[in-house]
Design a protein around this motif. Sequence first.
Motif, mmCIF file in Angstrom:
data_model
loop_
_atom_site.group_PDB
_atom_site.id
_atom_site.type_symbol
_atom_site.label_atom_id
_atom_site.label_comp_id
_atom_site.label_asym_id
_atom_site.label_seq_id
_atom_site.Cartn_x
_atom_site.Cartn_y
_atom_site.Cartn_z
ATOM 1 N N TYR A 14 13.243 -3.342 -6.591
ATOM 2 C CA TYR A 14 11.936 -4.008 -6.574
ATOM 3 C C TYR A 14 11.851 -5.006 -5.417
ATOM 4 C CZ TYR A 14 8.519 -7.543 -7.961
ATOM 5 O OH TYR A 14 7.481 -8.438 -7.970
ATOM 6 N N LEU A 15 12.937 -5.695 -5.157
ATOM 7 C CA LEU A 15 12.958 -6.680 -4.065
ATOM 8 C C LEU A 15 12.680 -6.037 -2.715
ATOM 9 C CD1 LEU A 15 16.105 -8.675 -5.199
ATOM 10 C CD2 LEU A 15 13.723 -9.401 -5.380
ATOM 11 N N TRP A 26 5.973 -4.658 1.111
ATOM 12 C CA TRP A 26 4.538 -4.932 0.944
ATOM 13 C C TRP A 26 4.166 -6.264 1.603
ATOM 14 C CZ3 TRP A 26 4.252 -0.329 0.427
ATOM 15 C CH2 TRP A 26 4.624 0.428 -0.659
ATOM 16 N N TRP A 47 10.937 -3.254 -2.180
ATOM 17 C CA TRP A 47 9.524 -2.877 -2.131
ATOM 18 C C TRP A 47 8.632 -4.093 -1.943
ATOM 19 C CZ3 TRP A 47 8.450 1.755 -0.874
ATOM 20 C CH2 TRP A 47 9.251 2.813 -1.288
ATOM 21 N N SER A 48 8.919 -5.164 -2.650
ATOM 22 C CA SER A 48 8.056 -6.346 -2.522
ATOM 23 C C SER A 48 8.132 -6.938 -1.115
ATOM 24 C CB SER A 48 8.401 -7.391 -3.580
ATOM 25 O OG SER A 48 9.718 -7.858 -3.426
ATOM 26 N N ARG A 73 16.616 -1.102 -10.796
ATOM 27 C CA ARG A 73 15.354 -1.841 -10.876
ATOM 28 C C ARG A 73 15.312 -2.989 -9.861
ATOM 29 N NH1 ARG A 73 13.019 -4.335 -16.395
ATOM 30 N NH2 ARG A 73 14.002 -6.203 -15.648
ATOM 31 N N SER A 132 3.217 -7.678 -7.692
ATOM 32 C CA SER A 132 3.285 -8.846 -6.802
ATOM 33 C C SER A 132 2.153 -8.815 -5.783
ATOM 34 C CB SER A 132 4.646 -8.930 -6.108
ATOM 35 O OG SER A 132 4.863 -7.806 -5.295
ATOM 36 N N VAL A 179 9.653 1.902 -10.154
ATOM 37 C CA VAL A 179 9.942 0.563 -9.635
ATOM 38 C C VAL A 179 8.991 0.237 -8.476
ATOM 39 C CG1 VAL A 179 11.668 -0.850 -8.460
ATOM 40 C CG2 VAL A 179 12.329 0.561 -10.413
ATOM 41 N N MET A 180 8.735 1.228 -7.617
ATOM 42 C CA MET A 180 7.803 1.013 -6.519
ATOM 43 C C MET A 180 6.412 0.676 -7.065
ATOM 44 S SD MET A 180 6.539 3.517 -3.462
ATOM 45 C CE MET A 180 5.533 4.504 -4.541
ATOM 46 N N SER A 220 6.247 -2.814 -8.232
ATOM 47 C CA SER A 220 6.231 -3.803 -7.150
ATOM 48 C C SER A 220 4.806 -4.171 -6.741
ATOM 49 C CB SER A 220 7.024 -3.298 -5.948
ATOM 50 O OG SER A 220 6.355 -2.225 -5.318
#
Length: 121
Positions: free
Chosen positions: A78-79, A85, A81-82, A75, A21, A14-15, A18
């Motif tokens: 993901y939010l 980033w 990680w995004s 999953r 994006s 999942v990371m 990410s």
Amino acid sequence: MEKIKDYLFLHLSVMMFSFTSVFSKLASREFNHGGLKNPKLYVFVFCMFFVCALYALCWQKIIKKFDLNIGFANRSVYLLWSQLWAVTIFGEHLTVRNVIGLFIVLAGVIVVSLSAEHKEG
């Protein structure tokens, strides 16, 4: 121990996903700087698709080890990680609403994971 390795692989996948994006935003910036003639645009678009393809392969492998509800609930990390980033790479700022939303998502992931673990055990 095996379950921990499976969860680790799931979250690393999942990371990795990410980063689509990140590459998407970088491609957008390059498009804004040079349009379709900018070669960096195509590098970032390629990276975006490459990460998506790699993630799809990893997802097919890992989803065999979990119930679908567990896989899809995790999953949503993901939010997290995004957002990480966005802050670390692009210097964006988190709002209180962002943080509250992330906590709600993480709480949901924990509840779903623990309830599934409780059913198995």
